[in-house]
Design a protein around this motif. Structure first.
Motif, PDB file in Angstrom:
ATOM      1  N   VAL A   1      -1.038  -6.170   9.802  1.00  0.00           N
ATOM      2  CA  VAL A   1      -0.279  -5.323   8.876  1.00  0.00           C
ATOM      3  C   VAL A   1      -1.172  -4.162   8.458  1.00  0.00           C
ATOM      4  O   VAL A   1      -2.283  -4.370   7.949  1.00  0.00           O
ATOM      5  CB  VAL A   1       0.177  -6.112   7.632  1.00  0.00           C
ATOM      6  CG1 VAL A   1       0.923  -5.195   6.671  1.00  0.00           C
ATOM      7  CG2 VAL A   1       1.050  -7.287   8.051  1.00  0.00           C
ATOM      8  N   VAL A   2      -0.712  -2.944   8.700  1.00  0.00           N
ATOM      9  CA  VAL A   2      -1.443  -1.740   8.301  1.00  0.00           C
ATOM     10  C   VAL A   2      -0.689  -1.106   7.136  1.00  0.00           C
ATOM     11  O   VAL A   2       0.481  -0.736   7.273  1.00  0.00           O
ATOM     12  CB  VAL A   2      -1.558  -0.745   9.472  1.00  0.00           C
ATOM     13  CG1 VAL A   2      -2.254   0.531   9.013  1.00  0.00           C
ATOM     14  CG2 VAL A   2      -2.317  -1.380  10.635  1.00  0.00           C
ATOM     15  N   ARG A   3      -1.360  -0.989   5.994  1.00  0.00           N
ATOM     16  CA  ARG A   3      -0.742  -0.434   4.798  1.00  0.00           C
ATOM     17  C   ARG A   3      -1.529   0.795   4.362  1.00  0.00           C
ATOM     18  O   ARG A   3      -2.732   0.719   4.114  1.00  0.00           O
ATOM     19  CB  ARG A   3      -0.712  -1.465   3.673  1.00  0.00           C
ATOM     20  CG  ARG A   3       0.053  -1.007   2.438  1.00  0.00           C
ATOM     21  CD  ARG A   3       0.067  -2.086   1.352  1.00  0.00           C
ATOM     22  NE  ARG A   3       0.620  -3.341   1.858  1.00  0.00           N
ATOM     23  CZ  ARG A   3      -0.073  -4.473   1.942  1.00  0.00           C
ATOM     24  NH1 ARG A   3      -1.329  -4.507   1.541  1.00  0.00           N
ATOM     25  NH2 ARG A   3       0.485  -5.562   2.413  1.00  0.00           N
ATOM     26  N   ASP A   4      -0.853   1.935   4.286  1.00  0.00           N
ATOM     27  CA  ASP A   4      -1.486   3.181   3.858  1.00  0.00           C
ATOM     28  C   ASP A   4      -1.048   3.478   2.434  1.00  0.00           C
ATOM     29  O   ASP A   4       0.076   3.911   2.191  1.00  0.00           O
ATOM     30  CB  ASP A   4      -1.100   4.320   4.796  1.00  0.00           C
ATOM     31  CG  ASP A   4      -1.862   5.601   4.496  1.00  0.00           C
ATOM     32  OD1 ASP A   4      -2.746   5.556   3.610  1.00  0.00           O
ATOM     33  OD2 ASP A   4      -1.592   6.627   5.130  1.00  0.00           O
ATOM     34  N   ALA A   5      -1.948   3.241   1.484  1.00  0.00           N
ATOM     35  CA  ALA A   5      -1.633   3.458   0.070  1.00  0.00           C
ATOM     36  C   ALA A   5      -2.075   4.835  -0.405  1.00  0.00           C
ATOM     37  O   ALA A   5      -1.981   5.139  -1.589  1.00  0.00           O
ATOM     38  CB  ALA A   5      -2.294   2.379  -0.781  1.00  0.00           C
ATOM     39  N   ARG A   6      -2.560   5.670   0.495  1.00  0.00           N
ATOM     40  CA  ARG A   6      -2.996   7.019   0.105  1.00  0.00           C
ATOM     41  C   ARG A   6      -1.769   7.879  -0.155  1.00  0.00           C
ATOM     42  O   ARG A   6      -0.882   7.992   0.690  1.00  0.00           O
ATOM     43  CB  ARG A   6      -3.856   7.637   1.213  1.00  0.00           C
ATOM     44  CG  ARG A   6      -5.105   6.832   1.518  1.00  0.00           C
ATOM     45  CD  ARG A   6      -5.841   7.385   2.725  1.00  0.00           C
ATOM     46  NE  ARG A   6      -5.011   7.310   3.927  1.00  0.00           N
ATOM     47  CZ  ARG A   6      -5.429   7.685   5.131  1.00  0.00           C
ATOM     48  NH1 ARG A   6      -6.648   8.164   5.285  1.00  0.00           N
ATOM     49  NH2 ARG A   6      -4.630   7.581   6.171  1.00  0.00           N
ATOM     50  N   ALA A   7      -1.731   8.520  -1.315  1.00  0.00           N
ATOM     51  CA  ALA A   7      -0.529   9.247  -1.735  1.00  0.00           C
ATOM     52  C   ALA A   7      -0.198  10.392  -0.797  1.00  0.00           C
ATOM     53  O   ALA A   7       0.964  10.648  -0.491  1.00  0.00           O
ATOM     54  CB  ALA A   7      -0.714   9.771  -3.159  1.00  0.00           C
ATOM     55  N   SER A   8      -1.225  11.094  -0.302  1.00  0.00           N
ATOM     56  CA  SER A   8      -0.977  12.308   0.468  1.00  0.00           C
ATOM     57  C   SER A   8      -0.743  12.035   1.932  1.00  0.00           C
ATOM     58  O   SER A   8      -0.316  12.915   2.665  1.00  0.00           O
ATOM     59  CB  SER A   8      -2.158  13.276   0.329  1.00  0.00           C
ATOM     60  OG  SER A   8      -3.354  12.650   0.774  1.00  0.00           O
ATOM     61  N   THR A   9      -1.033  10.818   2.399  1.00  0.00           N
ATOM     62  CA  THR A   9      -0.892  10.543   3.827  1.00  0.00           C
ATOM     63  C   THR A   9      -0.112   9.259   4.055  1.00  0.00           C
ATOM     64  O   THR A   9      -0.479   8.441   4.875  1.00  0.00           O
ATOM     65  CB  THR A   9      -2.268  10.427   4.501  1.00  0.00           C
ATOM     66  OG1 THR A   9      -3.038   9.421   3.802  1.00  0.00           O
ATOM     67  CG2 THR A   9      -3.004  11.734   4.460  1.00  0.00           C
ATOM     68  N   ALA A  10       0.961   9.062   3.287  1.00  0.00           N
ATOM     69  CA  ALA A  10       1.771   7.858   3.473  1.00  0.00           C
ATOM     70  C   ALA A  10       2.348   7.845   4.874  1.00  0.00           C
ATOM     71  O   ALA A  10       2.779   8.861   5.399  1.00  0.00           O
ATOM     72  CB  ALA A  10       2.900   7.825   2.448  1.00  0.00           C
TER      73      ALA A  10
ATOM     74  N   VAL B   1      -4.809  -4.714   6.796  1.00  0.00           N
ATOM     75  CA  VAL B   1      -5.725  -3.580   6.683  1.00  0.00           C
ATOM     76  C   VAL B   1      -5.084  -2.586   5.712  1.00  0.00           C
ATOM     77  O   VAL B   1      -3.973  -2.119   5.946  1.00  0.00           O
ATOM     78  CB  VAL B   1      -5.978  -2.905   8.044  1.00  0.00           C
ATOM     79  CG1 VAL B   1      -6.989  -1.779   7.889  1.00  0.00           C
ATOM     80  CG2 VAL B   1      -6.470  -3.930   9.064  1.00  0.00           C
ATOM     81  N   ILE B   2      -5.796  -2.294   4.617  1.00  0.00           N
ATOM     82  CA  ILE B   2      -5.233  -1.455   3.556  1.00  0.00           C
ATOM     83  C   ILE B   2      -6.129  -0.232   3.357  1.00  0.00           C
ATOM     84  O   ILE B   2      -7.334  -0.368   3.113  1.00  0.00           O
ATOM     85  CB  ILE B   2      -5.121  -2.233   2.234  1.00  0.00           C
ATOM     86  CG1 ILE B   2      -4.340  -3.539   2.437  1.00  0.00           C
ATOM     87  CG2 ILE B   2      -4.468  -1.375   1.152  1.00  0.00           C
ATOM     88  CD1 ILE B   2      -4.431  -4.485   1.269  1.00  0.00           C
ATOM     89  N   LEU B   3      -5.523   0.960   3.460  1.00  0.00           N
ATOM     90  CA  LEU B   3      -6.220   2.210   3.147  1.00  0.00           C
ATOM     91  C   LEU B   3      -5.890   2.565   1.700  1.00  0.00           C
ATOM     92  O   LEU B   3      -4.747   2.890   1.380  1.00  0.00           O
ATOM     93  CB  LEU B   3      -5.783   3.323   4.098  1.00  0.00           C
ATOM     94  CG  LEU B   3      -6.011   3.074   5.591  1.00  0.00           C
ATOM     95  CD1 LEU B   3      -5.469   4.228   6.415  1.00  0.00           C
ATOM     96  CD2 LEU B   3      -7.486   2.861   5.884  1.00  0.00           C
ATOM     97  N   HIS B   4      -6.897   2.496   0.810  1.00  0.00           N
ATOM     98  CA  HIS B   4      -6.671   2.736  -0.614  1.00  0.00           C
ATOM     99  C   HIS B   4      -6.743   4.229  -0.948  1.00  0.00           C
ATOM    100  O   HIS B   4      -7.416   5.002  -0.241  1.00  0.00           O
ATOM    101  CB  HIS B   4      -7.708   1.976  -1.437  1.00  0.00           C
ATOM    102  CG  HIS B   4      -7.489   0.487  -1.436  1.00  0.00           C
ATOM    103  ND1 HIS B   4      -6.493  -0.119  -2.161  1.00  0.00           N
ATOM    104  CD2 HIS B   4      -8.149  -0.512  -0.792  1.00  0.00           C
ATOM    105  CE1 HIS B   4      -6.533  -1.429  -1.967  1.00  0.00           C
ATOM    106  NE2 HIS B   4      -7.526  -1.698  -1.135  1.00  0.00           N
ATOM    107  N   PRO B   5      -6.091   4.655  -2.024  1.00  0.00           N
ATOM    108  CA  PRO B   5      -6.102   6.079  -2.407  1.00  0.00           C
ATOM    109  C   PRO B   5      -7.491   6.614  -2.731  1.00  0.00           C
ATOM    110  O   PRO B   5      -7.722   7.818  -2.638  1.00  0.00           O
ATOM    111  CB  PRO B   5      -5.185   6.133  -3.632  1.00  0.00           C
ATOM    112  CG  PRO B   5      -4.359   4.890  -3.566  1.00  0.00           C
ATOM    113  CD  PRO B   5      -5.213   3.863  -2.911  1.00  0.00           C
TER     114      PRO B   5
END
Length: 711
Positions: free
Chosen positions: A225-234, A60-64
């Motif tokens: 796998v949880v991946r947070d790619a958002r710059a402000s909420t890593a 699961v990927i959170l994109h910027p």
């Protein structure tokens, strides 16, 4: 509005239009909870594939750019043509309500997706959705804009505002590449439609990680796998107890992996915070029932048919020394936070079995004639209850309550048999655990009976007295709750000074004598019998525990005012434990504060007739910074500098200006962002287990400078 009302005023919403018109019917709300519900729908589809034995990893990927992507290694959405609609399987799944492979067609034995609306609802509420399917050695792709299939003209990275061309005559499932041999799966990436969702709606990383961890426990062997790619909420790196890496968590800053092999027994150990009374008991079994349901025939007609269902039950439970209850229930991996027939059957049978055991051992337990109640049995219980049922009946699309009636009986039968064998066991360990459990439950019953008697006595007492408030309360005159403040002060010496320092219009004072009872270790009966605890609850006037009513609290702010030393900090911690355990809504509403009295008083001498200046500092560091500044300015100060050991050393004017006057004081609001985390901290610092607390103190000792200790 018009008085005329005829057939031409009626509207018929076709296809996904109904979803966009009334999104709350399908996802609950158009805020962050609804946004997260859409994500759960996509993730649950991937989990259903894993439960069916297809694929063991989900990303699961959170994109910027605000989009989210879910990638599984399942069989892949069917890409062939569905004969009734003439559309490919991918388009059917994402554009047709109540369409899918979970209506009893044999693709899934039991699944969380039941209504066939999850993927199509997400598609309808997305500004853009892209799906890619690896299947049969090829990679297929299809794109949608607000539910309508077509093609986006992207130059480089995909974006939500790319030019879009809808299909005119026939839609097309494109082949965009080759998939490696034997590789299957589905990748879905979508951008939530801001025409539907509120501006502040956002994906909640903590909630996503909690759900991923929960699913990994429920499906042993599955890696999420949880991946947070958002710059402000890593994502912050996670850690386990004592600063070590938590099981199943990687060291990456913005990526967390959850993978557990122990199943729900390991889940129970994770949830439990208190010392064990019993080991984690595993209760497993199954039962069958018959129900009449419409079954789709090959000719397309629905025919009412009686079918036999198999309901599999798997429960892990353990009792601890604490008093809180933590029960999590699931149906086909879907959480049912509001319970349902499975939880009813579990709790009812648990009560029956333990009542029978107490009656059999009444003489040894000295149980008397009182009967166990559900709260006695559930005190200190941590349990995870899961059932697998083909086509369960839920109450509503959000699946929060299970409604299948037959499940109650099956769960009860499984619990009755398993616990009966456990209590009849002749093994020494089983007998010891059963004995300790019965002792705990009977002690809970006696505490409840004692508390009820105390409550009745207090009610009679209050009815006879003209005033039920303690005599030591120094109350205020105002009845405006929003303006009033209750200061809980340490000792009579501080009370005397505070009486003169307060603003009597809206500030009330309640002195406490020394250190109150540690309610984390005590029962409700002990807490109520403690004079200081009872006085605090009585003065606030909103009750305690489950009966606490925030709207009846007599004061808008509760301010803990203790000395700025080790004993004062201990008293403040004991008071916070009381508020957390029995008056938690006050903390949740932000109405509990800690006063911050100064540590030092520096009198700066000014030349000539100019009056001297008084400066207060609140830490050693602040004092040294001030003195360095004064030296630089060639200013002198009175020696010795006054160091306040307690509130009683201040005169009324000093206490008022530094700690009580609204215009100059400093307050620290007590917040509780995460109830479970707060509970673990209170159990660590104030609970019965000494060893974890000692290890915490040793491991944290390097954070404290030796010279900062006030000895």
């Amino acid at each position: 509005m018009t008085a005329e009302y005829s057939a031409h005023h009626l509207q018929v919403l076709e296809g996904l239009e109904a979803v966009r018109k009334r999104p709350g019917m399908y996802i609950g709300s158009n805020g962050s909870p609804g946004l997260m519900h859409c994500l759960w729908e996509i993730i649950d589809n991937s989990v259903d594939e894993a439960v069916a034995g297809n694929g063991s990893k989900i990303d699961v990927i959170l994109h910027p750019d605000g989009s989210v992507e879910v990638h599984d290694r399942g069989r892949g959405i069917p890409v062939d043509v569905e004969p009734r609609t003439g559309l490919t399987g991918v388009e059917v799944v994402f554009t047709k309500l109540h369409a899918g492979g979970k209506f009893g067609g044999g693709s899934y034995a039991a699944s969380g997706g039941l209504h066939g609306v999850g993927a199509s609802v997400v598609n309808a509420l997305s500004e853009r959705l892209d799906v890619e399917v690896d299947r049969g050695g090829k990679t297929y792709a299809m794109s949608f804009r607000r539910g309508e299939p077509g093609i986006f003209t992207d130059a480089g990275e995909k974006r939500r505002d790319a030019p879009f061309t809808p299909f005119q005559d026939n839609s097309e499932l494109r082949v965009i590449g080759k998939a490696p041999r034997g590789v299957t799966g589905t990748r879905i990436r979508y951008w939530a439609d801001r025409q539907i969702f509120t501006k502040d709606a956002a994906f909640q990383l903590a909630e996503l990680e909690t759900r991923a961890r929960q699913t990994a426990f429920l499906v042993p062997g599955l890696e999420l796998v949880v991946r947070d790619a958002r710059a402000s909420t890593a994502a912050e790196p996670q850690s386990g107890a004592e600063g070590e890496a938590a099981p199943g968590v990687t060291d990456a800053v913005n990526e967390t992996s959850y993978h557990y092999e122990g199943g729900i027994a390991e889940f129970v150990e994770y949830l439990a915070t208190d010392a064990p009374v019993t080991d984690t008991w595993r209760v497993q079994g199954e039962g069958t029932f018959k129900e009449t349901v419409p079954v789709l025939q090959p000719d397309g007609h629905m025919v009412a048919t009686e079918v036999e269902r198999v309901c599999a039950v798997d429960i892990a439970l353990r009792w601890g020394t604490g008093y809180d209850t933590s029960t999590r229930s699931f149906v086909n991996i879907i959480a049912t936070p509001k319970g349902g027939t499975h939880q009813q059957g579990f709790e009812q049978e648990l009560l029956k079995v333990l009542r029978a055991q107490v009656e059999q051992n009444a003489r040894r337990l000295k149980a008397g004639s009182d009967k166990l109640e559900k709260d006695d049995v559930l005190a200190g219980l941590t349990a995870v209850l899961t059932v697998n049922v083909p086509e369960p009946q839920f109450e509503g699309q959000t699946k929060e309550v299970l409604g299948t009636p037959a499940v109650r009986t099956i769960v009860a039968q499984v619990v009755r048999k398993a616990l009966g064998e456990r209590f009849a066991s002749t093994k020494r360990d089983d007998k010891n655990q059963a004995s300790m459990l019965l002792d705990k439950i009977v002690a809970e019953m006696k505490a409840r009976v004692s508390a009820r008697a105390h409550k009745e006595t207090q009610r009679r007492k209050n009815a006879l007295e003209s005033s039920s408030l303690p005599a030591k309360l120094v109350d205020c005159r105002s009845t405006d709750i929003a303006q009033t403040e209750l200061f809980i002060v340490e000792g009579d010496s501080a009370l005397g000074t505070a009486k003169h320092a307060r603003t009597s219009e809206y500030q009330a004072l309640l002195p406490i004598r020394g250190k109150i009872l540690n309610v984390q270790k005590a029962s409700v009966s002990d807490m109520l019998s403690n004079l200081e605890c009872a006085s605090i609850i009585q003065v606030i006037g909103a009750g305690s525990g489950r009966s606490f009513d925030l709207s009846t609290a007599r004061y808008g702010k509760i301010i803990l005012m203790s000395d700025a030393d080790v004993d004062g900090a201990h008293i403040r911690t004991l008071l916070l434990t009381l508020f957390y355990r029995y008056m938690r809504p006050l903390i949740e509403d932000g109405r509990v504060f800690a006063a911050v009295p100064p540590l030092h008083r520096v009198i700066v001498m000014n030349p000539g007739s100019k009056p001297n200046e008084t400066i207060y500092t609140y830490s050693e560091g602040e004092l040294h910074t001030l003195l360095a500044k004064l030296r630089k300015q060639n200013k002198r100060w009175h020696e010795p500098i006054q160091r306040y050991k307690g509130l009683g050393e201040m005169d009324a004017e000093q206490l008022a200006s530094t700690t009580m006057d609204r215009s100059g004081r400093l307050l620290r609001r007590v917040r509780m962002e995460d109830a479970e985390a707060a509970g673990r901290v209170f159990e660590l610092l104030m609970g019965n287990e000494v060893a974890p607390r000692r290890e915490f103190i040793i491991d944290s000792s390097d954070r404290l400078a030796r010279e900062a200790i006030d000895a």
